[in-house]
Design an enzyme around this catalytic site. Structure first.
Site, PDB file in Angstrom:
ATOM      1  N   CYS A   1       0.819  -1.222   0.000  1.00 37.90           N
ATOM      2  CA  CYS A   1       0.000   0.000   0.000  1.00 37.90           C
ATOM      3  C   CYS A   1       0.852   1.270   0.000  1.00 37.90           C
ATOM      4  CB  CYS A   1      -0.948  -0.009   1.201  1.00 37.90           C
ATOM      5  SG  CYS A   1      -1.978  -1.485   1.283  1.00 37.90           S
TER       6      CYS A   1
ATOM      7  N   LYS B   1      -8.223   0.228  10.690  1.00 37.49           N
ATOM      8  CA  LYS B   1      -8.220  -0.873   9.731  1.00 37.49           C
ATOM      9  C   LYS B   1      -7.277  -1.947  10.248  1.00 37.49           C
ATOM     10  CE  LYS B   1      -7.263  -1.997   4.911  1.00 37.49           C
ATOM     11  NZ  LYS B   1      -6.944  -1.444   3.599  1.00 37.49           N
TER      12      LYS B   1
ATOM     13  N   ARG C   1      -8.803  -9.414  -2.134  1.00 37.48           N
ATOM     14  CA  ARG C   1      -7.488  -9.380  -2.792  1.00 37.48           C
ATOM     15  C   ARG C   1      -7.503 -10.191  -4.075  1.00 37.48           C
ATOM     16  NH1 ARG C   1      -3.736  -9.415   2.685  1.00 37.48           N
ATOM     17  NH2 ARG C   1      -4.604  -7.456   3.471  1.00 37.48           N
TER      18      ARG C   1
ATOM     19  N   LYS D   1     -12.903  -1.351  10.216  1.00 33.45           N
ATOM     20  CA  LYS D   1     -12.888  -2.398   9.190  1.00 33.45           C
ATOM     21  C   LYS D   1     -11.987  -3.533   9.644  1.00 33.45           C
ATOM     22  CE  LYS D   1     -11.080  -3.053   4.593  1.00 33.45           C
ATOM     23  NZ  LYS D   1     -10.257  -2.511   3.570  1.00 33.45           N
TER      24      LYS D   1
ATOM     25  N   TYR E   1     -21.288  -5.497   0.658  1.00 37.96           N
ATOM     26  CA  TYR E   1     -21.551  -6.137  -0.633  1.00 37.96           C
ATOM     27  C   TYR E   1     -23.004  -6.610  -0.723  1.00 37.96           C
ATOM     28  CZ  TYR E   1     -16.516  -5.860  -0.814  1.00 37.96           C
ATOM     29  OH  TYR E   1     -15.238  -5.380  -0.805  1.00 37.96           O
TER      30      TYR E   1
HETATM   31  C1  PBG Z   1      -7.015  -1.583  -0.029  1.00 36.34           C
HETATM   32  C2  PBG Z   1      -8.238  -2.199   0.520  1.00 36.34           C
HETATM   33  C3  PBG Z   1      -8.462  -3.515   0.967  1.00 36.34           C
HETATM   34  C4  PBG Z   1      -9.825  -3.596   1.261  1.00 36.34           C
HETATM   35  C5  PBG Z   1     -10.374  -2.346   1.038  1.00 36.34           C
HETATM   36  N1  PBG Z   1      -9.388  -1.487   0.590  1.00 36.34           N
HETATM   37  C6  PBG Z   1      -7.575  -4.687   1.039  1.00 36.34           C
HETATM   38  C7  PBG Z   1      -6.422  -4.747   1.928  1.00 36.34           C
HETATM   39  O1  PBG Z   1      -6.165  -3.892   2.772  1.00 36.34           O
HETATM   40  O2  PBG Z   1      -5.685  -5.708   1.733  1.00 36.34           O
HETATM   41  C8  PBG Z   1     -10.552  -4.829   1.723  1.00 36.34           C
HETATM   42  C9  PBG Z   1     -12.017  -4.846   1.463  1.00 36.34           C
HETATM   43  C10 PBG Z   1     -12.667  -6.169   1.564  1.00 36.34           C
HETATM   44  O3  PBG Z   1     -12.073  -7.174   1.985  1.00 36.34           O
HETATM   45  O4  PBG Z   1     -13.844  -6.237   1.215  1.00 36.34           O
HETATM   46  N2  PBG Z   1      -5.948  -1.425   0.819  1.00 36.34           N
END
Ligand code: PBG
Length: 322
Positions: free
Chosen positions: A130, A195, A205, A248, A313
């Protein structure tokens, strides 16, 4: 509160009573619908681990947005999957990038839709991390500049809100400053404040082709064991100017949603992530649970814990049943 003077069942006798004393209700206004957008034309391909969720090319995502708007969903979280990736995620901020083109096309057709963009680099970098790497570590300062550039490019293309999901320190302040300088003081920041480094992102992913090619995200995403640290993260983002703070994943972290709800006056968003969705879908496919009921219960639990907005979703399915 002693039996027999108090009988809890008195207020559960029928639906008329239950609906009068119900403490939490869901509305289509609570939902934000995530959408994956890919290069190409005429594409609507289902993500294997997420039945009912697709990767759309720009022309096809218009149909999905139209249907969603008709169901009352007005907010969308957009993820771009670029045709080309490189070390520094150039395609994340290009004027002709997938998200930038999608934003312009969608805004043009549906100006009433609220478009939120995920600001991160993992979908755009060849290594899947990221940020910009120096060796195998994320170079923090370079990454902040890149994130600010990405956010401004989204705002220019028509994003209403940006949602940084990278978990780099200081990015909310840097993005706020860059947006303001570029004349986008009205663009809100919904920060992925809390997060976790979660295994529930697995199906995402796959969908976004964003799994790290080496290592993991533990040096920037949060340790699932920590709750007090979540407060520090949220405090930091609020002080830096976040308009909405997000937790999240959602269901495994209801305690965190509740904690933030009790401590902040900002709107709180919760992201019911891909793995949460996939588990419900898979178990119901096997006949182990009833999909609809579990869906409602999961969404209700997130709202009850204190989320104002739910990124899910299930948005379209839930809206269609309301
Ligand atoms: C990007 C991101 C991720 C998700 C949302 N934005 C993946 C991660 O951090 O690896 C995950 C969303 C999901 O699992 O529905 N960094």
């Amino acid at each position: 509160m002693r039996f027999p003077e108090y009988r809890a069942r008195r207020l559960r006798r029928n639906e008329a009573i239950r609906s009068l004393v119900r403490e939490t209700t869901l509305s289509v206004n609570d939902f934000i619908y995530p959408l994956f957008i890919v290069e190409g034309e005429g594409i609507k391909e289902e993500i294997k681990s997420m039945p009912g969720i697709y990767r759309f090319s720009i022309d096809k995502v218009l149909d999905e947005i139209k249907e969603s708007l008709e169901l009352g969903i007005s907010a969308f979280l957009l993820f771009g999957i670029p045709g080309k990736k490189d070390e520094v995620g150039t395609s994340a901020y290009m004027k002709e990038g997938i998200i930038q083109r999608a934003l312009r096309t969608i805004k043009d057709k549906f100006p009433q839709a609220l478009l939120i963009t995920d600001v991160c680099m993992c979908e755009y970098t060849s290594h899947g991390h990221c940020g910009i790497l120096k060796g195998e570590e994320v170079d923090h300062d370079l990454t902040l500049e890149q994130l600010a550039r990405i956010a401004v490019s989204h705002a220019k293309a028509g994003a209403d809100w940006v949602a940084p999901s990278d978990m780099m320190d200081g990015r909310v302040a840097r993005i706020r400053e860059a947006l303001d300088e570029a004349g986008f003081s009205y663009v809100a920041i919904m920060s992925y404040a809390v997060k976790y480094c979660s295994s529930f992102y697995g199906p995402f992913r796959e969908a976004a082709e964003s799994a790290p090619k080496f290592g993991d995200r533990r040096s920037y995403q949060m340790d699932p064991a920590n709750a007090r640290e979540a407060m520090r993260e949220a405090l930091m983002d609020v002080e830096e100017g976040a308009d909405i703070i997000m937790v999240k994943p959602a269901m495994p972290y209801l305690d965190i949603i509740k904690m933030l709800r009790d401590s902040f006056y900002h709107p709180i968003a919760a992201y019911q992530v891909s793995g949460e969705y996939a588990m419900i879908k898979a178990a119901s496919k096997l006949g182990y649970i009833e999909e609809e009921r579990v869906m409602w219960e999961s969404l209700l639990s997130i709202k009850r814990a204190g989320a104002d907005l739910i990124i899910t979703y299930f948005a379209k399915k839930a809206a269609s049943l309301m």
